[in-house]
Design an enzyme around this catalytic site. Structure first.
Site, PDB file in Angstrom:
ATOM      1  N   ASP A 196       0.823  -1.212   0.000  1.00 29.24           N
ATOM      2  CA  ASP A 196       0.000   0.000   0.000  1.00 29.24           C
ATOM      3  C   ASP A 196       0.857   1.262   0.000  1.00 29.24           C
ATOM      4  O   ASP A 196       1.775   1.402   0.819  1.00 29.24           O
ATOM      5  CB  ASP A 196      -0.908   0.040   1.229  1.00 29.24           C
ATOM      6  CG  ASP A 196      -1.980  -1.035   1.208  1.00 29.24           C
ATOM      7  OD1 ASP A 196      -2.137  -1.700   0.165  1.00 29.24           O
ATOM      8  OD2 ASP A 196      -2.669  -1.192   2.237  1.00 29.24           O
ATOM      9  N   GLY A 200      -3.572  -5.445   1.079  1.00 28.79           N
ATOM     10  CA  GLY A 200      -4.281  -6.476   0.342  1.00 28.79           C
ATOM     11  C   GLY A 200      -5.311  -7.078   1.275  1.00 28.79           C
ATOM     12  O   GLY A 200      -5.009  -7.371   2.440  1.00 28.79           O
ATOM     13  N   ASN A 233      -4.424  -8.566   4.872  1.00 24.54           N
ATOM     14  CA  ASN A 233      -4.982  -7.842   6.023  1.00 24.54           C
ATOM     15  C   ASN A 233      -5.761  -8.783   6.931  1.00 24.54           C
ATOM     16  O   ASN A 233      -5.647  -8.738   8.161  1.00 24.54           O
ATOM     17  CB  ASN A 233      -5.916  -6.725   5.554  1.00 24.54           C
ATOM     18  CG  ASN A 233      -5.181  -5.536   4.979  1.00 24.54           C
ATOM     19  OD1 ASN A 233      -3.970  -5.399   5.148  1.00 24.54           O
ATOM     20  ND2 ASN A 233      -5.909  -4.673   4.292  1.00 24.54           N
ATOM     21  N   GLU A 253     -10.383 -10.184  -4.625  1.00 27.65           N
ATOM     22  CA  GLU A 253      -9.187  -9.525  -5.147  1.00 27.65           C
ATOM     23  C   GLU A 253      -8.232 -10.500  -5.835  1.00 27.65           C
ATOM     24  O   GLU A 253      -7.094 -10.152  -6.134  1.00 27.65           O
ATOM     25  CB  GLU A 253      -8.467  -8.748  -4.040  1.00 27.65           C
ATOM     26  CG  GLU A 253      -9.220  -7.482  -3.648  1.00 27.65           C
ATOM     27  CD  GLU A 253      -8.428  -6.584  -2.719  1.00 27.65           C
ATOM     28  OE1 GLU A 253      -8.804  -5.400  -2.609  1.00 27.65           O
ATOM     29  OE2 GLU A 253      -7.444  -7.031  -2.094  1.00 27.65           O
ATOM     30  N   ASN A 291     -21.110  -5.293   3.123  1.00 23.72           N
ATOM     31  CA  ASN A 291     -21.505  -3.980   3.605  1.00 23.72           C
ATOM     32  C   ASN A 291     -22.845  -3.598   2.986  1.00 23.72           C
ATOM     33  O   ASN A 291     -23.432  -4.363   2.203  1.00 23.72           O
ATOM     34  CB  ASN A 291     -20.413  -2.932   3.330  1.00 23.72           C
ATOM     35  CG  ASN A 291     -20.164  -2.701   1.844  1.00 23.72           C
ATOM     36  OD1 ASN A 291     -21.040  -2.906   1.001  1.00 23.72           O
ATOM     37  ND2 ASN A 291     -18.959  -2.265   1.513  1.00 23.72           N
ATOM     38  N   GLY A 347     -23.230   0.286  12.859  1.00 32.27           N
ATOM     39  CA  GLY A 347     -23.305  -1.062  13.402  1.00 32.27           C
ATOM     40  C   GLY A 347     -23.475  -2.136  12.349  1.00 32.27           C
ATOM     41  O   GLY A 347     -23.040  -1.985  11.204  1.00 32.27           O
ATOM     42  N   ASP A 381     -11.653  -5.426   6.860  1.00 32.53           N
ATOM     43  CA  ASP A 381     -10.893  -6.669   6.940  1.00 32.53           C
ATOM     44  C   ASP A 381     -10.701  -7.098   8.394  1.00 32.53           C
ATOM     45  O   ASP A 381     -10.788  -8.285   8.727  1.00 32.53           O
ATOM     46  CB  ASP A 381      -9.529  -6.505   6.267  1.00 32.53           C
ATOM     47  CG  ASP A 381      -9.645  -6.117   4.804  1.00 32.53           C
ATOM     48  OD1 ASP A 381     -10.592  -6.575   4.141  1.00 32.53           O
ATOM     49  OD2 ASP A 381      -8.790  -5.342   4.330  1.00 32.53           O
ATOM     50  N   ARG A 404      -6.430   4.795  14.055  1.00 35.39           N
ATOM     51  CA  ARG A 404      -5.002   4.780  13.784  1.00 35.39           C
ATOM     52  C   ARG A 404      -4.743   4.886  12.285  1.00 35.39           C
ATOM     53  O   ARG A 404      -5.646   4.688  11.480  1.00 35.39           O
ATOM     54  CB  ARG A 404      -4.362   3.489  14.317  1.00 35.39           C
ATOM     55  CG  ARG A 404      -4.559   3.239  15.803  1.00 35.39           C
ATOM     56  CD  ARG A 404      -4.092   1.846  16.175  1.00 35.39           C
ATOM     57  NE  ARG A 404      -4.189   1.581  17.596  1.00 35.39           N
ATOM     58  CZ  ARG A 404      -3.961   0.393  18.151  1.00 35.39           C
ATOM     59  NH1 ARG A 404      -3.613  -0.642  17.393  1.00 35.39           N
ATOM     60  NH2 ARG A 404      -4.065   0.226  19.446  1.00 35.39           N
ATOM     61  N   GLY A 417      -3.116   3.678   8.670  1.00 39.27           N
ATOM     62  CA  GLY A 417      -2.691   2.489   7.955  1.00 39.27           C
ATOM     63  C   GLY A 417      -3.566   1.295   8.252  1.00 39.27           C
ATOM     64  O   GLY A 417      -4.455   1.335   9.101  1.00 39.27           O
TER      65      GLY A 417
END
Length: 305
Positions: A11, A37, A41, A138, A181, A226, A256, A289, A291
């Site tokens: 990344d 990836g 991940n 992917e 999602n 949620g 992930d 955080r 990354g």
């Protein structure tokens, strides 16, 4: 053993106050590189969020280059079994990620070696070794669908169809746990052109997703609102609120981590609601955080949060 079959990317993350429009140049506020990836991940998150006696294996392809060697070594350092992370003639996959001041990201992915992955790269003894197999979109779709078909004969399969592709309905008959999602849920459920935005919307499509043939449970995530869930036999169904986050820094890797956290708990025999509560806590830590790989919490961090 929890096995993740999927992508490994390097990344390249650039942060700016806002993302430039077409033809525009905007000054960046930061640049960093991370291991990524979706497959890698999930493997890293599953390792960090599982008890030490649970084996986690990554299966995928990288290029025989600096990025690929670093990705492989990084996972191995985490304690992930990389014996089936092999080399391709193509360069390692690259993700270029643009992050704005609100923490929202835009991602461009060059598949590279990931695009060469096929079921013949999977060892025949993998199914006997594994209890859960996690897949995403992917690597080539035809490879993913064939792997799901083979794995489903003996293993619990987990499928996160992201990025969303045209997957035949019959494929979901080989899926034990479908994690999607809101956008993915609406597309897969053919929701009469209506988008899934609210808890009520998501609850309405749960049965449509289960009716595709999903064998154990469906989870629809709603980001900061949620997640809703339902089991095939109907004994578990409900809503889990998202954990509160004081300040969103970067949403990369949150999905992930959520998936890996959820499966790490299901693998231990925890009920869906408890597993999802754990997953929401884990993903809340990630978005606070920077990354993907660097931001993923440990089991101890989540349990103490």
């Amino acid at each position: 053993m929890i096995t993740i079959i999927g992508s490994l990317n390097f990344d390249l993350v650039t942060t700016a106050k806002r993302i430039p429009e077409g033809g525009e140049t905007v000054g960046a506020t930061n640049f960093a590189t991370f291991h990524g990836g979706k497959g890698a991940n999930e493997a890293r998150a599953a390792r960090r969020l599982s008890p030490s006696d649970v084996k986690v294996k990554m299966v995928g392809l990288v290029g025989d280059d600096t990025f690929g060697n670093e990705l492989r070594a990084g996972l191995e350092k985490e304690g992930v079994d990389v014996s089936q992370v092999n080399y391709s003639d193509k360069r390692t996959g690259i993700a270029t990620i643009l992050v704005d001041a609100e923490g929202e990201n835009r991602i461009l992915v060059y598949p590279g070696a990931n695009g060469d992955f096929s079921i013949d790269k999977v060892s025949e003894d993998l199914w006997a070794e594994s209890e859960f197999v996690l897949l995403q979109n992917e690597i080539p779709l035809e490879s993913t669908l064939e792997i799901l078909k083979q794995a489903a004969k003996t293993v619990k399969t987990v499928y996160n169809p992201s990025p969303i592709l045209d997957v035949p309905n019959s494929a979901y008959e080989n899926v034990d746990y479908l994690i999607v999602n809101a956008i993915e849920a609406g597309i897969i459920a053919h929701n009469d052109g209506n988008s899934v935005q609210t808890q009520n919307d998501a609850e309405k499509v749960l049965d449509s997703l289960l009716d595709l043939g999903v064998r154990t449970a469906v989870v629809v995530t709603l980001g900061s609102h949620g997640a809703v869930y339902a089991s095939k036999e109907g004994s578990e169904r409900g809503f889990v609120s998202a954990a509160k986050v004081k300040h969103v820094v970067d949403t990369t890797g949150a999905g992930d981590t959520f998936l890996a956290g959820f499966i790490s708990q299901v693998h231990q025999g925890k009920p869906l609601e408890e597993s999802l509560q754990f997953a929401t806590k884990a993903s809340a830590i990630v978005v606070s955080r920077e990354g993907a790989a660097a931001s993923m919490p440990t089991l101890e961090e989540v349990l103490s949060s």
